[in-house]
Design a protein around this motif. Structure first.
Motif, PDB file in Angstrom:
ATOM      1  N   GLY A 105       1.599   2.286  -9.768  1.00 38.23           N
ATOM      2  CA  GLY A 105       1.792   1.239  -8.765  1.00 38.23           C
ATOM      3  C   GLY A 105       3.158   1.320  -8.114  1.00 38.23           C
ATOM      4  N   ARG A 106       4.173   1.704  -8.874  1.00 34.56           N
ATOM      5  CA  ARG A 106       5.523   1.832  -8.324  1.00 34.56           C
ATOM      6  C   ARG A 106       5.585   2.952  -7.283  1.00 34.56           C
ATOM      7  NH1 ARG A 106      10.888   0.313  -9.471  1.00 34.56           N
ATOM      8  NH2 ARG A 106      12.172   1.374  -7.908  1.00 34.56           N
ATOM      9  N   ILE A 107       4.872   4.052  -7.546  1.00 32.35           N
ATOM     10  CA  ILE A 107       4.828   5.152  -6.571  1.00 32.35           C
ATOM     11  C   ILE A 107       4.211   4.670  -5.268  1.00 32.35           C
ATOM     12  CG2 ILE A 107       3.797   7.410  -6.086  1.00 32.35           C
ATOM     13  CD1 ILE A 107       3.933   7.894  -9.178  1.00 32.35           C
ATOM     14  N   GLU A 108       3.117   3.906  -5.376  1.00 36.35           N
ATOM     15  CA  GLU A 108       2.455   3.362  -4.182  1.00 36.35           C
ATOM     16  C   GLU A 108       3.372   2.390  -3.448  1.00 36.35           C
ATOM     17  OE1 GLU A 108      -1.974   3.540  -6.302  1.00 36.35           O
ATOM     18  OE2 GLU A 108      -0.990   1.635  -5.930  1.00 36.35           O
ATOM     19  N   ALA A 113       7.193   1.346   1.223  1.00 37.42           N
ATOM     20  CA  ALA A 113       8.532   0.902   1.651  1.00 37.42           C
ATOM     21  C   ALA A 113       9.436   2.083   1.995  1.00 37.42           C
ATOM     22  CB  ALA A 113       9.170   0.067   0.549  1.00 37.42           C
ATOM     23  N   SER A 114       8.840   3.247   2.282  1.00 34.98           N
ATOM     24  CA  SER A 114       9.636   4.464   2.495  1.00 34.98           C
ATOM     25  C   SER A 114      10.629   4.326   3.645  1.00 34.98           C
ATOM     26  CB  SER A 114       8.717   5.664   2.734  1.00 34.98           C
ATOM     27  OG  SER A 114       7.861   5.429   3.840  1.00 34.98           O
ATOM     28  N   LEU A 122      17.860   6.305   0.712  1.00 37.99           N
ATOM     29  CA  LEU A 122      17.022   6.527  -0.463  1.00 37.99           C
ATOM     30  C   LEU A 122      15.666   7.085  -0.051  1.00 37.99           C
ATOM     31  CD1 LEU A 122      17.786   3.131  -2.244  1.00 37.99           C
ATOM     32  CD2 LEU A 122      18.764   5.366  -2.818  1.00 37.99           C
ATOM     33  N   ARG A 123      15.031   7.826  -0.970  1.00 37.94           N
ATOM     34  CA  ARG A 123      13.715   8.391  -0.699  1.00 37.94           C
ATOM     35  C   ARG A 123      12.713   7.895  -1.726  1.00 37.94           C
ATOM     36  NH1 ARG A 123      13.118  14.136   1.992  1.00 37.94           N
ATOM     37  NH2 ARG A 123      11.070  13.182   2.006  1.00 37.94           N
ATOM     38  N   ASN A 124      11.512   7.679  -1.272  1.00 38.31           N
ATOM     39  CA  ASN A 124      10.451   7.311  -2.209  1.00 38.31           C
ATOM     40  C   ASN A 124      10.046   8.519  -3.043  1.00 38.31           C
ATOM     41  OD1 ASN A 124       9.250   8.243   0.437  1.00 38.31           O
ATOM     42  ND2 ASN A 124       7.396   8.215  -0.805  1.00 38.31           N
ATOM     43  N   LYS A 125       9.478   8.254  -4.210  1.00 32.40           N
ATOM     44  CA  LYS A 125       8.991   9.343  -5.060  1.00 32.40           C
ATOM     45  C   LYS A 125       7.853  10.055  -4.332  1.00 32.40           C
ATOM     46  CE  LYS A 125      10.116   7.292  -9.572  1.00 32.40           C
ATOM     47  NZ  LYS A 125      10.671   5.975  -9.151  1.00 32.40           N
TER      48      LYS A 125
END
Length: 329
Positions: A105-108, A113-114, A122-125
């Protein structure tokens, strides 16, 4: 309606992604049709047909979708190097430990919020490694991520990527990553040990290490707007440098106590189960088994009921399914 579908619908509305709203709407219609809610489907379809889509965003989204049809090919054999999993075939219902579910869920959430994250440098996973024994839900988790972020899923066809000709496998792999960067998608490298096996124990000092080096370089250079998800049953044989390239490495364990019963019940959601079923007894016999095996046992029990002319799954049907499991393949 499943919570994952609701979250994706509201995320698409919040991002004003009208193409994604359209796709999720079709998924909802398909799910309601399967449930036999024909009148509701007609009403929803009528509402959808009368809705207006914002032209600029709709046109932009259609351009992205059209690019997806241009799949990279092996230049020598003309085989496609990736296969697409259509939206309505993405599986997304999973029974997971809460910590694993939270990590997915955190990845989603980061993906949604990318743009906000990028404003703060900052970058999303983006690069995810899923590992664990066969049948533990690695591929299913990749499909769930694709549905959750609202992107098409493309599975790398290693049978077409790998070649006996020197340099061709690495070239094919570059094509795959180039395509994933050009078009937002979830790129699935299922059983990635094909291209990520350790370089320390290779008998072939030429092509095999070359492929691993190319894979590491592609992961380093990946700058697409989607996700790269790799899975493996053999994480102990992966090159040590591979793990450092992923933003998140998640071990997918077998179902635990409580999850086994939940998985059995969810598999039998389309057929009634007897109140006399001894769930705890069945769960004790299945602890340690993979999620795929547990699902298969539930399906076999349902088949036993139907083939015997019944409409309710009973303890005896599970007994037969468990007996078949004990006998082995």
């Amino acid at each position: 309606m499943h919570s994952d579908t609701l979250k994706r619908l509201f995320r698409a509305i919040g991002n004003r992604s009208w193409s994604d709203v359209t796709q999720v709407s079709q998924v909802i219609l398909s799910e309601e049709k399967k449930k036999g809610h024909t009148q509701l489907v007609k009403q929803l379809q009528g509402i959808f047909d009368g809705a207006s889509i914002a032209p600029p965003l709709a046109q932009d989204s259609s351009r992205k979708v059209s690019a997806l049809s241009e799949l990279p090919r092996n230049r020598r054999s003309n085989q496609v190097l990736m296969s697409k999993v259509p939206l309505d075939r993405l599986r997304r219902h999973m029974v997971l430990r809460s910590d694993i579910d939270n990590r997915l869920g955190r990845i989603e959430k980061e993906f949604a919020a990318s743009e906000r994250l990028s404003r703060f440098g900052l970058r999303n996973k983006q690069k995810i490694l899923l590992y664990g024994p066969p049948g533990c839900g690695k591929t299913l988790a990749a499909e769930r991520l694709a549905f959750g972020v609202g992107l098409p899923l493309f599975k790398v066809r290693f049978d077409a990527v790998m070649s006996s000709l020197f340099g061709e496998s690495a070239s094919n792999l570059r094509q795959v990553f180039d395509a994933a960067e050009d078009t937002p998608c979830v790129l699935l490298l299922d059983e990635c040990d094909f291209v990520a096996r350790t370089r320390l124990q290779q008998n072939d000092v030429g092509e095999a290490p070359r492929i691993v080096n190319t894979f590491l370089q592609m992961l380093d250079d990946y700058n697409g707007r989607g996700l790269v998800v790799a899975t493996t049953n053999l994480h102990t044989v992966l090159d040590s440098a591979v793990f450092r390239r992923f933003d998140e490495s998640i071990e997918m364990p077998p179902p635990e106590t409580g999850q086994v019963e939940e998985l059995l019940r969810s598999t039998l959601s389309s057929i009634d189960a007897s109140v006399d079923i001894r769930w705890q007894e069945i769960e004790e016999q299945l602890l340690g088994q993979s999620a795929a095996t547990i699902v298969r046992v539930a399906q076999e029990a349902a088949k036993e009921s139907i083939l015997s002319g019944g409409r309710v799954v009973e303890q005896k049907h599970f007994a037969r399914a468990l007996s078949a499991l004990a006998r082995g393949p």
